[in-house]
Design an enzyme around this catalytic site. Structure first.
Site, short mmCIF file in Angstrom:
data_model
loop_
_atom_site.label_atom_id
_atom_site.label_comp_id
_atom_site.label_asym_id
_atom_site.label_seq_id
_atom_site.Cartn_x
_atom_site.Cartn_y
_atom_site.Cartn_z
N LYS A 20 7.81 -20.85 -7.23
CA LYS A 20 7.30 -21.51 -6.03
C LYS A 20 7.41 -20.64 -4.77
O LYS A 20 6.44 -20.47 -4.04
CB LYS A 20 8.09 -22.81 -5.86
CG LYS A 20 7.82 -23.55 -4.59
CD LYS A 20 8.86 -24.65 -4.41
CE LYS A 20 10.24 -24.06 -4.26
NZ LYS A 20 11.21 -24.93 -3.64
N THR A 21 8.60 -20.08 -4.52
CA THR A 21 8.81 -19.30 -3.30
C THR A 21 7.89 -18.09 -3.26
O THR A 21 7.35 -17.72 -2.22
CB THR A 21 10.29 -18.84 -3.19
OG1 THR A 21 11.12 -19.98 -3.37
CG2 THR A 21 10.58 -18.22 -1.85
N ASP A 62 7.60 -26.89 2.33
CA ASP A 62 8.26 -26.65 1.05
C ASP A 62 9.14 -27.86 0.72
O ASP A 62 9.53 -28.62 1.61
CB ASP A 62 9.12 -25.39 1.18
CG ASP A 62 9.58 -24.87 -0.17
OD1 ASP A 62 9.06 -25.34 -1.20
OD2 ASP A 62 10.46 -24.00 -0.20
N GLU A 63 9.49 -28.03 -0.56
CA GLU A 63 10.34 -29.14 -1.02
C GLU A 63 9.81 -30.48 -0.49
O GLU A 63 10.55 -31.32 0.01
CB GLU A 63 11.81 -28.93 -0.57
CG GLU A 63 12.44 -27.66 -1.05
CD GLU A 63 12.73 -27.66 -2.56
OE1 GLU A 63 12.40 -28.65 -3.23
OE2 GLU A 63 13.26 -26.66 -3.06
N GLN A 113 11.65 -33.69 -9.26
CA GLN A 113 12.93 -33.25 -8.71
C GLN A 113 13.26 -33.97 -7.40
O GLN A 113 14.03 -33.48 -6.58
CB GLN A 113 12.92 -31.73 -8.48
CG GLN A 113 12.80 -30.93 -9.77
CD GLN A 113 12.90 -29.44 -9.53
OE1 GLN A 113 13.98 -28.89 -9.30
NE2 GLN A 113 11.77 -28.75 -9.56
N ARG A 154 18.52 -26.40 -14.77
CA ARG A 154 19.29 -25.31 -14.13
C ARG A 154 19.64 -24.24 -15.16
O ARG A 154 19.99 -23.12 -14.80
CB ARG A 154 20.62 -25.82 -13.52
CG ARG A 154 20.53 -26.87 -12.42
CD ARG A 154 19.55 -26.53 -11.34
NE ARG A 154 18.27 -27.13 -11.61
CZ ARG A 154 17.13 -26.75 -11.06
NH1 ARG A 154 17.10 -25.75 -10.22
NH2 ARG A 154 15.99 -27.35 -11.35
#
Length: 670
Positions: free
Chosen positions: A33-34, A212-213, A243, A600
């Site tokens: 994503k980043t 973002d997020e 998430q 994770r």
């Protein structure tokens, strides 16, 4: 094909090269994503969009810093520095500094931390409550925060205590020219929605927005976004509804699941190729999350088939479970040469860490716990920060009362209390009251001289504090010297170590000011104080990369992190899903939290539950989490730990045991 999008996969490239109109990027866990966000910004600049017209907003300061650095490195000729990158709260703080008068504030307002809010609430309570009335200030602040964020009424202030406290608290904040964390968003939205000329300026300045997020946004943040983005809606949001785990904090999952109702006809791009985890881990995570209703469908996949199956282990009780986790990590470290930092244990509730820590200490396994005390909560740092806050805004009563006799200068609690009482009677700040001749005449001569000396110090440093271009490092060092703070610390120290720790803390703090000034000289002291307040709120207090050892961390705090080997203990009804989630209708959010925990893991994942657990000093029966029945068993080995440990140890296992023991004894201590 652009230089910036050429290395992306097909879906990433599609997302990064779509510039105009609304865009929703559904970015699953570990899908890069980043990288996509920064490539998109670089592509926009390459296509001729001026970087100062691009605003990228995220949730944590850590994420904002990472994005800012990546953009700076990727965008040509230093233009990356001109792209606006920051958190929602930092953006609102900057806007309010510029347009404070439109919401009834002065530009030198101070942002109160949680502890300062609590001090102020205690003060308000002391003036409004009888000795028979009891109310926890933290509970009152939590309810006031919710009312502010949701625009809810707490009731009639003429008839009920809580709404009366809220009214007095808000009035006191305005009188002191201070805001709390919620006010930043509330007043930022107020500005954009109700002051057309300000809205016009900001819309013209920020023509392309990225968030973002996005799954973590609340209703106020969505209102801010809608006011900031006019048609044709050049807004790109990136997130993953799977998430969304912060509903208890006000996050609205509908912002992402119903994005089309806010910004019509968006382009939707799904990022599903995962670069973090193996196929067994992703297959299992997918099988869990499909049980949530109303989600945006996506299926994570990986090119990495992996070498390990997942394990689900049943243990006798939480004590045995803790021993199992610690012993396995120890064996894996010594047998396979893995670093301690490769391991993480994720738990749903903080009290689960106690048994784990006991076992780690017993086996001398180094570990780090996320959520330790913030650097800015250190006593010596808070003292000097208090001075800087008062220099910026002398009407900040909480910090003024903190420093009025620190270091000790003969202004006792009696004088401080008298000044505070007079300030309340006259509806003015403690500073204004302290400077008045009629108050000073009521004090003994020696105390009067000490008060005037204190006022003189504040006045002397106020001018450089408000002068653009002042070297804040030099000013702070001179202030520490002038007030005799180091001598004061020497007298306070019980051991040489105490003094050394405090001295090092102050050196680190001054270095922080220097780092800020290198990055952002133009915003001066106010900008530095904003950054400290914003950095210290609602984020985990530790950067885990600065600590060594196995990571013990809550599932909530683990979002955004990854580890080669992950343990998820305590997968029982009442823990995950948490018992409160049934009452609050948040079971879907608990499932998403489990999904975050699973994703994770990069290589190995062990899940476990205990058949009995000690709660409140009693041994109680535990039921396995019903989420475990939802997992596809294709890649899962189920193990009964007690039976497994009671099996006869083979000769080969014995040799392995003695071999690893020998290795442990010959290796140098960590």
């Amino acid at each position: 094909m652009s230089t910036f999008t050429g290395t992306l996969n097909e879906q990433q490239r599609e997302a990064a090269s779509h510039i105009h109109g609304p865009l929703l990027i559904l970015a699953g866990a570990g899908t890069g994503k980043t990288r996509v966000v920064t490539a998109r910004i670089a592509y926009m600049v390459e296509e001729g969009i001026r970087p100062e017209h691009i605003l990228a907003v995220t949730f944590t300061n850590k994420a904002a810093t990472e994005m800012r650095e990546r953009v700076k490195d990727m965008v040509r000729e230093g233009l990356g520095k001109k792209v606006g990158v920051g958190t929602f709260h930092a953006f609102c703080a900057r806007v309010l500094r510029e347009f404070a008068e439109h919401v009834g504030y002065k530009k030198n307002f101070v942002i109160y931390s949680q502890s300062e809010q609590t001090s102020l609430m205690k003060r308000v309570m002391a003036t409004m409550m009888t000795s028979e009335e009891t109310l926890d200030p933290a509970v009152a602040l939590s309810k006031i925060s919710r009312a502010k964020n949701y625009g809810e009424s707490l009731g009639d202030p003429q008839k009920e205590l809580l709404p009366a406290l809220m009214e007095a608290y808000v009035a006191e904040m305005r009188a002191l020219n201070v805001m709390d964390f919620d006010d930043l968003l509330l007043l930022g939205v107020d500005l954009l929605e109700n002051v057309p000329e300000v809205r016009s300026v900001l819309q013209d300045r920020h023509r392309f927005l990225m968030v973002d997020e996005f799954q973590d946004t609340n209703s106020l943040q969505m209102r801010l976004l809608r006011a900031l983005v006019p048609a044709p809606y050049n807004v790109c949001v990136v997130g993953d509804d799977d998430q969304s785990i912060y509903g208890w904090r006000g996050a609205e999952i509908t912002n992402i699941t119903e994005f089309e109702s806010f910004f019509p006809n968006p382009k939707v791009v799904k990022l599903e190729e995962n670069y973090r985890s193996t196929t067994p881990i992703l297959h299992t995570a997918n099988s869990l999350i499909v049980h949530n209703f109303g989600r945006r469908e996506k299926t994570l996949w990986s090119r990495n088939n992996g070498a390990d199956r997942l394990r689900l282990i049943a243990t006798e009780d939480d004590k045995v479970e803790g021993e199992m986790v610690a012993k396995e990590i120890e064996a894996n470290h010594f047998n396979n040469g893995r670093d301690w930092e490769d391991f993480a244990v994720l738990f749903r509730t903080n009290d689960q860490s106690r048994v784990l820590e006991q076992n780690f200490r017993k086996l001398k396994i180094p570990y780090r716990v996320v959520g330790a005390r913030s650097f800015f909560d250190r006593r010596e740092v808070k003292d000097i920060l208090g001075y800087l806050s008062v220099l910026h805004n002398p009407h900040d009563d909480i910090n003024l009362l903190r420093i009025i006799n620190t270091p000790t200068r003969g202004i006792g609690t009696g004088t401080a209390e008298l000044t505070r009482e007079r300030s309340l009677e006259r509806s003015q700040s403690v500073w204004v009251t302290l400077c008045m001749e009629d108050l000073q005449r009521q004090l003994p001569q020696k105390t009067r001289e000490n008060v005037r000396s204190f006022i003189d110090i504040i006045n002397r440093f106020s001018e450089p504090a408000h002068t653009p271009g002042t070297n804040l490092v030099t000013m702070t060092e001179m202030l520490i010297d002038q007030i005799g703070y180091m001598d004061y610390l020497k007298k306070q120290a019980k051991t040489p170590d105490d003094y050394n720790n405090w001295e090092n803390g102050l050196k680190e703090f001054v270095k922080t000011i220097g780092n800020y000034q290198e990055r952002n000289a133009k915003d001066g002291l106010g900008g530095f104080l904003d950054e400290i307040s914003l950095n210290d709120e609602r984020e985990e207090k530790d950067d885990i990369t600065k600590k060594k050892g196995v990571c013990l961390i809550t599932m909530h705090a683990s979002k955004g992190l990854e580890f080669p080997v992950v343990y998820l203990p305590g997968l029982e009804q009442g823990i995950l899903p948490h018992r409160r989630s049934f009452e609050e209708n948040r079971v879907d959010e608990e499932r998403r939290l489990f999904y975050v925990g699973i994703t994770r893991a990069k290589e190995q994942l062990t899940m476990s539950y205990a058949c009995f657990r000690n709660k409140w000093g009693q041994r109680q029966t535990s039921e396995p989490s019903h989420f475990l029945r939802e997992l596809d068993p294709t890649y899962i080995d189920e193990i009964d730990y007690t039976s497994h440990m009671n099996e006869t140890i083979t000769q080969e296992e014995s040799l392995d045991f003695f071999s690893s023991l020998k290795k442990m004894l010959t290796e140098p201590e960590v």
